[in-house]
Design an enzyme around this catalytic site. Structure first.
Site, PDB file in Angstrom:
ATOM      1  N   ASP A 235     -37.256  23.357  -2.813  1.00 41.67           N
ATOM      2  CA  ASP A 235     -38.640  23.754  -3.086  1.00 41.67           C
ATOM      3  C   ASP A 235     -39.357  23.735  -1.726  1.00 41.67           C
ATOM      4  O   ASP A 235     -38.781  23.348  -0.705  1.00 41.67           O
ATOM      5  CB  ASP A 235     -39.301  22.836  -4.123  1.00 41.67           C
TER       6      ASP A 235
HETATM    7  C1  BGC Z   1     -43.595  25.046  -6.201  1.00 37.60           C
HETATM    8  C2  BGC Z   1     -42.546  26.021  -6.655  1.00 37.60           C
HETATM    9  C3  BGC Z   1     -42.842  27.385  -6.086  1.00 37.60           C
HETATM   10  C4  BGC Z   1     -42.877  27.261  -4.573  1.00 37.60           C
HETATM   11  C5  BGC Z   1     -43.093  28.582  -3.837  1.00 37.60           C
HETATM   12  C6  BGC Z   1     -43.812  25.068  -4.702  1.00 37.60           C
HETATM   13  O1  BGC Z   1     -44.923  24.333  -4.307  1.00 37.60           O
HETATM   14  O2  BGC Z   1     -43.232  23.749  -6.629  1.00 37.60           O
HETATM   15  O3  BGC Z   1     -42.485  26.046  -8.053  1.00 37.60           O
HETATM   16  O4  BGC Z   1     -41.883  28.306  -6.506  1.00 37.60           O
HETATM   17  O5  BGC Z   1     -43.927  26.392  -4.213  1.00 37.60           O
HETATM   18  O6  BGC Z   1     -44.389  29.015  -3.926  1.00 37.60           O
END
Ligand code: BGC
Length: 709
Positions: A235
């Protein structure tokens, strides 16, 4: 490929900010994937840098948080869960993929299949509720929908993210392995079995070990047990987060822990680009580990056909097609749950003139009704409830729409309701659109209070005091504690954030054009102190008795013993406001007895006949619950084992049959077993079905503890 080129592939960047240095990295072949780039022209421009300016010409894979629609927005995933109709959601995912692909997006960062027991957690909006089987069905449907069109799905967040302490995002989770496997992992397995091309690590530390460094999750389970070859991406910076987590002394150690736990692509963390070469030179990481990761990344690119077709046609942008808008209306209709109706709904707008007051801070909010995680929709395309009623008003002289918002936004604390109350007095019925603005749910939007925010409770009270029937329509990202307002309302429709077509969908239901069929995908608590409250809980050895002795009924000076030894709170029994699986219709259904038989194969065949005893043709979702009377460990009150949404014309009956294999009745067991050649014992986990009696019930919603079961 040189080592530098391989490490470049493992790097995912967001060039929507700090663009220049990031574009330079693309030109040098040091980026494998980009995300958050908007517009097909811009995407093609960056793609040309990768394909035409680098030595190997490996195309970028372009990702985006496509969560519940791209241009056309469907209900938030929690609302989708309320449809209990995965086929419909699969169609929505197909049309979403068409829109996103036409704009250059090849990889969606969804579905989120984190089973959630806690409505305080803001991301409850992004998943399909509290039920592993229900979440599995929606996760798999979304994967299939996207990937049938050529857009990769990314199932997230692996794993255990939703069980955060206190419902606070990014917080620690402690989940025993058996519960992890019974509750939290099945939807990931279902998504992987449906062919999910990628998986995203979660932010949290699971039992003390953050997922990006969790070899047990990423290798033992994902690779060795499930045989998945999906790309595993971190993530956002979840690799570099190992330092603040308190796991690693510095980012270099974080890179080492992540690669050793087979995190293959680093999203915006820069730990692989900064440290992998050094770690290899020091012999701490083998180049073959890098090769495995790069193979996974290139496999994704091949699967998406990027090597043959890296660019996107700039003249074929698809958005807001009539087909998508119609489907968005249908999904929004099926996601709305009728929680109460004293008979006021559906409104009769055909005969005598009906004066309808439309009020509330969500009645006409084009952006807010879209919900969380919406980057690419243009709010001007949204049709609000007010607009839908106004256009009906233009067609029907028997309807007279009056509008006064009362509050301008959901947190508005202004309690001067004089204008709206004056108009309420002229109305025959009040439609009160209340709830939460989109920004109050989603990532990092957790709440410690689950009441309607701002002065919305006061407004409800004032509206009800006029004596006019109030239909409360809640547009929110989570279950809210609306017990008092439910009492005051004549009818309650829980609509979540319904997306682009929320207005027409709600208007169709309220006026009876569509019969509501949504059912709660998550338990609605009475008060926040009950959380976590979920249907498949254990009964305890001292279940709550009825009636429990609540705080005000305890006699003054009461001796200790008479307080009773039962599991409840002094302010409320354990019963929820609305149980899991609950939802009313304009018609009524009568469930016949559930019959079941064990077959020679060990499978059970479970049957029930449902009769539509009312006057509307309607959908009903039959839910099959099992109860295991005893087991190797204590077994839950009941467990959902299957569901079927069936259409039953008024007066007709429908027989639903489920076949349950012994495997579907199994669960994870834990035992301590001797380790060969040693005196110690170690944990072993295995999946099995106990040879004990089971009972089954096909029912319209989950069942309270033990009743008739
Ligand atoms: C979130 C993800 C998301 C990623 C990209 C993160 O902060 O937890 O779910 O896909 O950002 O934007």
């Amino acid at each position: 490929m040189t080592l530098e080129e391989k490490i470049g592939q493992m790097n995912q960047l967001d060039p929507s900010w700090d663009a220049e240095p990031k574009e330079a990295l693309i030109r040098q072949g040091k980026v494998g994937s980009i995300f958050n780039v908007v517009g097909v022209k811009q995407i093609n421009r960056l793609q040309r840098m990768a394909v035409e300016e680098t030595r190997l010409g490996i195309p970028l894979v372009v990702a985006r948080d496509v969560i519940h629609g791209y241009r056309t927005i469907y209900p938030i995933p929690l609302g989708q869960g309320a449809t209990w109709n995965p086929e419909l959601v699969e169609q929505a995912a197909q049309l979403t993929a068409k829109e996103a692909l036409s704009d250059g997006i090849r990889w969606a960062f969804s579905p989120m299949v984190d089973v959630a027991h806690d409505p305080r957690w803001g991301r409850v909006a992004e998943g399909y509720g509290e039920e592993p089987i229900l979440t599995s069905a929606f996760g798999a449907a979304t994967v299939k929908g996207y990937q049938s069109q050529g857009m990769a799905a990314c199932v997230k967040h692996f794993a255990g993210y939703s069980a955060s302490e206190g419902g606070r995002d990014y917080n620690t989770t402690w989940i025993p392995e058996t519960q992890l496997r019974d509750i939290y992992l099945p939807p990931f397995k279902a998504a992987v079995d449906a062919g999910a091309m990628s998986v995203m690590c979660s932010f949290n530390a699971l039992n003390g070990l953050p997922s990006s460094a969790n070899h047990h999750l990423n290798v033992d389970i994902l690779r060795d047990e499930w045989h998945s070859d999906a790309l595993l991406v971190s993530d956002w910076g979840s690799g570099s987060d190992l330092v603040p987590h308190g796991l690693c002394a510095d980012k270099k150690e974080a890179a080492e822990r992540c690669i050793n736990a087979r995190m293959e692509m680093d999203m915006q963390g820069n730990i692989y680009t900064d440290y992998l070469a050094e770690l290899i030179a020091e012999g701490k990481v083998k180049e073959s580990q890098i090769d495995d990761c790069v193979r996974s990344i290139l496999r994704l690119k091949y699967r998406l056909g990027l090597f043959d077709n890296p660019y996107v046609d700039e003249d074929k942008v698809i958005a807001y097609t009539p087909e998508a808008l119609e489907l968005a209306t249908r999904v929004a209709e099926e996601s709305a749950i009728l929680l109460k109706n004293n008979g006021v709904l559906p409104l009769n707008v055909k005969h005598s003139t009906l004066n309808v007051l439309i009020t509330g801070p969500l009645a006409h909010q084009k952006k807010e009704q879209l919900g969380t995680w919406v980057f690419d929709a243009q709010p001007e395309h949204s049709v609000t409830p007010l607009e839908a009623f106004q256009s009906l008003n233009a067609q029907r002289s028997t309807l007279n729409v009056i509008y006064e918002p009362g509050l301008t936004y959901s947190r508005d604390k202004n309690t001067d309701f004089s204008k709206v109350i004056a108009k309420a007095k002229q109305a025959d019925v009040i439609l009160y659109f209340c709830g939460e603005e989109a920004i109050l749910s989603g990532e990092a939007r957790c709440r410690a209070d689950l009441n309607l925010p701002g002065a919305q409770r006061e407004l409800m009270k004032a509206l009800a005091a006029t004596g006019k029937p109030v239909v409360m329509v809640v547009m929110a990202g989570r279950p809210l504690t609306i017990g008092a307002e439910v009492e005051q309302a004549a009818a309650v429709l829980y609509a979540f954030h319904g997306g682009t077509m929320a207005g027409p969908a709600l208007c169709n239901i309220i006026t009876g054009k569509t019969v509501p069929s949504g059912k709660t995908p998550i338990t609605f608590p009475k008060m926040v102190g009950q959380v976590p409250l979920y249907y498949n809980r254990l009964n305890t050895g001292r279940p709550s008795y009825d009636p429990p002795m609540l705080i005000d009924s305890i006699p003054i000076g009461c001796p200790q013993f008479s307080i009773g030894q039962s599991s409840y709170w002094l302010e409320t029994p354990t019963e929820p406001l609305f149980p899991f699986g609950f939802g009313l219709s304009y018609t009524t259904f009568e469930y016949g007895p559930t019959t079941y038989e064990k077959q020679a194969s060990g499978a059970y065949e479970v049957t029930c006949t449902i009769k539509n005893t009312g006057s509307y043709d309607a959908y009903e979702t039959a839910q099959l619950y099992s109860r295991q009377q005893s087991g190797s460990v204590a077994r839950p009150i009941c467990e959902l084992k299957g569901f079927k949404k069936v259409f039953i014309p008024a007066g007709d009956s429908c027989t639903v049959t489920f076949t349950l294999t012994p495997e579907q009745l199994g669960y994870w067991h834990e035992s301590w077993e001797p380790v060969r050649g040693s005196d110690i014992k170690a944990h072993r986990y295995y999946f099995a079905t106990d040879n004990v009696p089971f009972t089954f019930r096909i029912a319209p919603h989950s069942l309270p503890a033990g009743i008739g079961f």
